[in-house]
Design a protein around this motif. Structure first.
Motif, short mmCIF file in Angstrom:
data_model
loop_
_atom_site.label_atom_id
_atom_site.label_comp_id
_atom_site.label_asym_id
_atom_site.label_seq_id
_atom_site.Cartn_x
_atom_site.Cartn_y
_atom_site.Cartn_z
N ALA A 196 93.68 13.50 5.52
CA ALA A 196 93.64 12.37 6.43
C ALA A 196 94.97 12.23 7.15
O ALA A 196 96.01 12.73 6.70
CB ALA A 196 93.33 11.09 5.66
N TYR A 197 94.92 11.50 8.27
CA TYR A 197 96.10 11.33 9.13
C TYR A 197 96.19 9.88 9.58
O TYR A 197 95.28 9.37 10.23
CB TYR A 197 96.00 12.24 10.36
N GLY B 209 83.64 16.77 10.18
CA GLY B 209 83.28 16.82 8.77
C GLY B 209 84.10 15.87 7.94
O GLY B 209 84.02 14.65 8.10
N HIS B 210 84.97 16.41 7.06
CA HIS B 210 85.59 15.59 6.03
C HIS B 210 86.90 14.92 6.44
O HIS B 210 87.27 13.91 5.87
CB HIS B 210 85.84 16.42 4.78
N LYS B 211 87.64 15.47 7.40
CA LYS B 211 88.95 14.90 7.71
C LYS B 211 88.81 13.55 8.42
O LYS B 211 87.91 13.36 9.24
CB LYS B 211 89.77 15.85 8.57
N VAL B 212 89.73 12.64 8.08
CA VAL B 212 89.68 11.27 8.61
C VAL B 212 90.97 10.96 9.35
O VAL B 212 92.05 11.31 8.89
CB VAL B 212 89.46 10.25 7.47
N GLU C 18 82.36 7.93 12.15
CA GLU C 18 82.32 8.23 10.73
C GLU C 18 83.66 8.75 10.22
O GLU C 18 84.02 8.56 9.05
CB GLU C 18 81.23 9.28 10.46
N GLN C 19 84.44 9.43 11.08
CA GLN C 19 85.71 10.02 10.68
C GLN C 19 86.92 9.19 11.10
O GLN C 19 88.05 9.67 11.08
CB GLN C 19 85.84 11.43 11.26
N LEU C 20 86.69 7.91 11.42
CA LEU C 20 87.77 7.03 11.84
C LEU C 20 87.93 5.87 10.86
O LEU C 20 87.01 5.50 10.15
CB LEU C 20 87.50 6.49 13.24
N ALA C 21 89.13 5.32 10.85
CA ALA C 21 89.45 4.12 10.06
C ALA C 21 90.54 3.36 10.81
O ALA C 21 90.98 3.79 11.88
CB ALA C 21 89.89 4.50 8.65
#
Length: 378
Positions: free
Chosen positions: A278-279, A300-303, A336-339
């Protein structure tokens, strides 16, 4: 951006979480007074530790009360976000240089230099992590440490003893090994959420910083790949259930900054060569550029945790504006891959940024509220 999340958005079961934060928190007055008394020789180390413990326990409880699913110790035991850890490595010392690092509006008083072979021989911050882990109730304990590149970027060749390291290849090899040992030690202590604070890759997006490296005689070509290899060496072999995040920013000392420039020059290497999960990315000002570089993030999996909430001032962002910017980012990387998080910590050094504690907590509360409205949960 809809007011509520799509049913297709899957709740996160491992960090980073939809509402997260970088790590450091403003020091409470009680702690500031105790540290000043200790510096003046008027307070015993054990008494300072008791005050730190008490303040950290309160900070963890406050993070959990706000609904955050990851909690840190606020970096309350540190003077600096980076020097305290790095100076704990064998062969590294902190000192007061003649030419100090200049931010836009402030001056950093200390620096690091390498005086001998680098190694991890002392459990730096391990006891601190164990204390945090023993006091969380609902949150996952998160540990932050500086990225290994910090030891090279600011001082360069001049800050590395040529007798200890006539060849920089050996310097980077030893530094990578020391960090790998440190990461393993945190994993053995039970840490499953580790963050590397990596400002220097963001600095490589700034032509002025590049010019500064060249002016002092340090090489620039291949430096990004060198840093990527260094990080990969550090985190290689970590447990499969250990999340490693990387935090990028352009300086955060007493609400000031150093660098400018969007992520485009480093994005492909950052997202595809570095094996992080993640970053945390600074995005609270125009100095960070646009969201276009997010197109390089593998699907995919990285956020990517969008640092849209500034930690530099107490002015509270509007929910509508935050949602609008999240929607813009989702054009380049699926929602889906954001926060969401603040762009940096609130106190990269013990002096802290120029806002109040209540303004700080309001920022973190806002982060949680927006995450619930956008993703359906934190």
């Amino acid at each position: 951006m809809p007011a509520t999340a799509s049913a297709a958005i899957t709740p996160r079961t491992r960090p980073p979480f939809r509402a997260d934060h970088v790590g450091s928190l403003l020091r409470p007055e009680e702690l500031r007074e105790a540290r000043a008394a200790r510096a003046a020789g008027a307070l015993a180390p054990a008494a300072l530790r008791e005050t730190e413990d008490r303040c950290i326990a309160r900070a963890i409880a406050r993070q959990e009360e706000l609904g955050l699913r990851a909690a840190t110790d606020g970096e309350y035991r540190r003077s600096y976000w980076h020097f305290d850890f790095l100076a704990g490595l064998d062969g590294v010392e902190m000192y007061e240089p003649e030419n100090k690092v200049q931010f836009h509006g402030a001056t950093l008083q200390h620096a690091l230099r390498v005086t001998g072979p680098i190694a991890w021989k002392h459990p730096v911050f391990i006891d601190d992590f164990l204390f945090t882990a023993s006091h969380v109730r609902t949150a996952l304990p998160k540990q932050t440490i500086p990225s290994p590149s910090v030891l090279h970027f600011r001082g360069g060749r001049r800050a590395i003893d040529p007798h200890a390291y006539p060849d920089l290849d050996k310097f980077f090899a030893d530094l990578g090994t020391a960090y790998r040992d440190a990461v393993r030690a945190f994993a053995d202590a039970g840490c499953r959420y580790l963050q590397l604070d990596e400002v220097n890759i963001a600095y490589l997006c700034d032509p002025e910083q590049i010019a500064g490296l060249k002016a002092r005689g340090d090489y620039v070509e291949g430096l990004l790949d060198r840093y990527a290899d260094l990080i990969n060496t550090a985190i290689r072999g970590r447990p499969e259930d250990m999340t490693v995040s990387i935090h990028l920013c352009r300086g955060n000392f007493r609400s000031t900054w150093i660098a400018s420039g969007g992520y485009e020059p480093v994005a492909e290497t950052l997202f595809n060569k570095i094996g992080a999960d993640a970053y945390f990315m600074e995005y609270d000002s125009d100095r960070a550029g646009g969201f276009e570089p997010l197109r390089f993030v593998p699907r995919g999996h990285k956020v990517v945790v969008l640092g849209l909430i500034t930690s530099k001032t107490g002015v509270l962002e509007s929910k509508d504006e935050l949602k609008r910017r999240i929607e813009q980012a989702s054009r380049y990387l699926p929602l889906e891959q954001l926060a969401l998080s603040p762009q940096c910590g609130f106190a990269s050094t013990e002096e802290g940024n120029l806002l109040t504690e209540e303004e700080q907590w309001a920022k973190l509360r806002l982060c949680v509220e927006v995450a619930r409205e956008v993703w359906g949960g934190v």
